[in-house]
Write a protein that holds these residues in place. Structure first.
Motif, short mmCIF file in Angstrom:
data_model
loop_
_atom_site.label_atom_id
_atom_site.label_comp_id
_atom_site.label_asym_id
_atom_site.label_seq_id
_atom_site.Cartn_x
_atom_site.Cartn_y
_atom_site.Cartn_z
N PHE A 127 0.82 -1.22 0.00
CA PHE A 127 0.00 0.00 0.00
C PHE A 127 0.85 1.27 0.00
O PHE A 127 0.34 2.37 0.15
CB PHE A 127 -0.94 0.00 1.22
N LYS A 185 2.91 2.55 2.11
CA LYS A 185 2.79 3.31 3.34
C LYS A 185 4.05 4.14 3.59
O LYS A 185 5.16 3.63 3.51
CB LYS A 185 2.57 2.35 4.51
N ARG A 223 7.15 0.92 -1.52
CA ARG A 223 6.64 -0.27 -2.20
C ARG A 223 7.69 -0.79 -3.19
O ARG A 223 8.32 -0.03 -3.92
CB ARG A 223 5.35 0.06 -2.93
#
Length: 479
Positions: free
Chosen positions: A430, A432, A466
């Protein structure tokens, strides 16, 4: 300069640096004072080898089932470390463009050799079919010899405030010895339950790097420099642990443990400057880590999972004073750390969950979810920093760094019994944005560009974004 790029490096933030003497051909002292940046280059080569052996005796003792294991170990590790510094100007990408002027002060050429001897014995006696007692001990001797290739031992260069000259060579010869005992008891009241309790002691000798950066009068940067070689004490850890493990059903297992570890003469890097990260290693007294580990795992048909929760309260047990002029509670640039204050950059809570589905006999799909709670930043070891004070010399952000959760995915396919596997994994799916730690310090950047003056700030260690990988693996003897 010869590349024709020097004028392009001069921006609003660097103009004063150039005017002050940060130009090609400048004197080393002038460049060190004037330049806005530096290129620290280092080279580290490490080797390790050793030998160990043990004997196992299974003869009964006092008519009780008994196992005795004795052995020895001998390990050698070597490290060759070189470092150089070139002064330069910070560019628009927040990198540094060198001006070709080298700095001798941070130049390092050090060789270290660590020899470790160990003798150990452990004896486990079955008092009955449910109770086992284990006694063990290990004697260690560690010798660390550093050899400074630039400044051999006996070259006196540094003069302190009292006018006394101090040997600043990295060369030194240090030895550490200790016998570490341990005792443990396990009890199986029923087949599906095991109870245990242990006490053990351990020793950690200072590393070559720590010994090479232990002089408070000559602070260094990490991991890029070392200066001076005063002795450090060995760290002795004493640990109590009790726990239990067992099964709820044949497919669901659990475990629980509580522990307390006290480190005596713990070693910590102590900052002396909030701007450049300079500091030194020192023994700071006692620190304590106590907590709880819980685990639960199981499987349902093709689906398997395991979850682990950890609580750790890592605290100082000896009051100390640390330098940090940008902490809001600092008095004369010093903060007071008291017994019970939490250690920096260690999360109190951690939760790890692993789930995997065996789609076929050869193909598996899995995910890992890791969650960590917030931490105190370095420089806020007293846990008392307050943000938004309105003082430009104080960090205006919180002295805590938020917790985070990261989700990873992975899959693997085995090509029969050939040993070949195709795998793929993706981390932080995701994307983050998170930080694993940080420090209260000073930076020279504003809105992503070099500003030309420092500003008190919370400096963060960003986590990995990511990313994904696909590859093949071969396992010898794979099935």
């Amino acid at each position: 300069n010869e590349d024709g790029n020097f004028d392009a490096q001069i921006d609003a933030g660097n103009l004063n640096a150039v005017l002050a003497g940060c130009v090609p051909g400048a004197d080393e002292d002038d460049a060190e004072e004037a330049c806005s940046g530096a290129l620290n280059t280092s080279s580290t080569r490490q080797k390790g080898y050793g030998v160990n052996g043990q004997l196992t005796f299974n003869q009964d003792l006092f008519e009780l089932e008994n196992q005795l294991i004795t052995g020895f170990s001998y390990d050698i590790s070597t490290i060759d470390f070189q470092q150089g510094t070139q002064f330069g100007l910070v560019n628009a990408t927040r990198g540094v463009d060198g001006i070709g002027v080298e700095g001798d002060e941070a130049e390092v050429d050090m060789r270290g050799k660590t020899k470790t001897w160990g003798l150990f014995a452990t004896d486990t006696m079955a008092v009955n079919d449910k109770l086992n007692v284990t006694l063990s001990g290990r004697w260690n001797r560690v010798n660390i010899r550093n050899s400074d290739q630039n400044n051999p031992l006996g070259t006196f260069e540094f003069q302190d405030d009292s006018g006394t000259f101090e040997d600043v060579s990295l060369s030194g010869d240090h030895s550490f010895n200790r016998f570490n005992p341990a005792v443990g008891v396990t009890y199986n009241p029923v087949k599906a339950l095991t109870l245990y309790g242990t006490y053990n002691e351990g020793m950690r000798a200072p590393t070559s790097m720590e010994l090479g950066c232990a002089n408070p009068n000559l602070p260094c940067k990490l991991p890029n420099a070392m200066a001076g070689d005063p002795p450090l004490e060995k760290v002795v850890a004493k640990t109590f642990e009790v726990g239990a493990r067992g099964k709820f059903t044949k497919d669901i297992r659990w475990s629980a443990a509580a522990y307390r570890t006290v480190n005596h003469d713990d070693i910590q890097f102590i900052a002396t400057n909030a701007t450049n990260g300079m500091g030194y290693f020192d023994n700071i007294g006692k620190t304590r880590r106590q907590g709880l580990d819980l685990g639960l795992s199981g499987s349902i048909d093709k689906f398997s999972w395991n979850a682990g929760y950890s609580f750790v309260k890592a605290t100082y047990q000896t009051p100390i004073e640390l330098v940090n002029e940008v902490n809001s509670t600092a008095v004369n640039d010093v903060i007071q750390v008291n017994k019970g204050d939490r250690l920096a950059n260690i999360p109190e809570h951690a939760l790890k969950l692993r789930m995997q589905y065996q789609a076929t006999s050869n193909w598996s799909i899995g995910t890992t979810i890791n969650t960590f709670s917030d931490v105190y930043a370095r420089g806020n070891e007293n846990n008392d920093h307050q943000a938004n004070t309105g003082d430009d010399d104080i960090v205006q952000e919180s002295g805590k760094i938020s917790g985070y959760t990261i989700v990873n995915l992975d899959t693997r396919y085995k090509f029969g019994k050939s040993g070949w596997q195709l795998f793929a994994k993706a981390v932080n799916i995701f994307d983050k944005e998170y930080s694993t730690g940080g420090m209260l310090g000073e930076n020279w950047f504003e809105d992503g560009a070099f500003a030309g003056e420092d500003e008190a700030s919370l400096m963060l260690m960003p986590g990995a974004p990511r990313a994904g990988w696909v590859g093949v693996r071969y396992e010898f003897g794979g099935r």
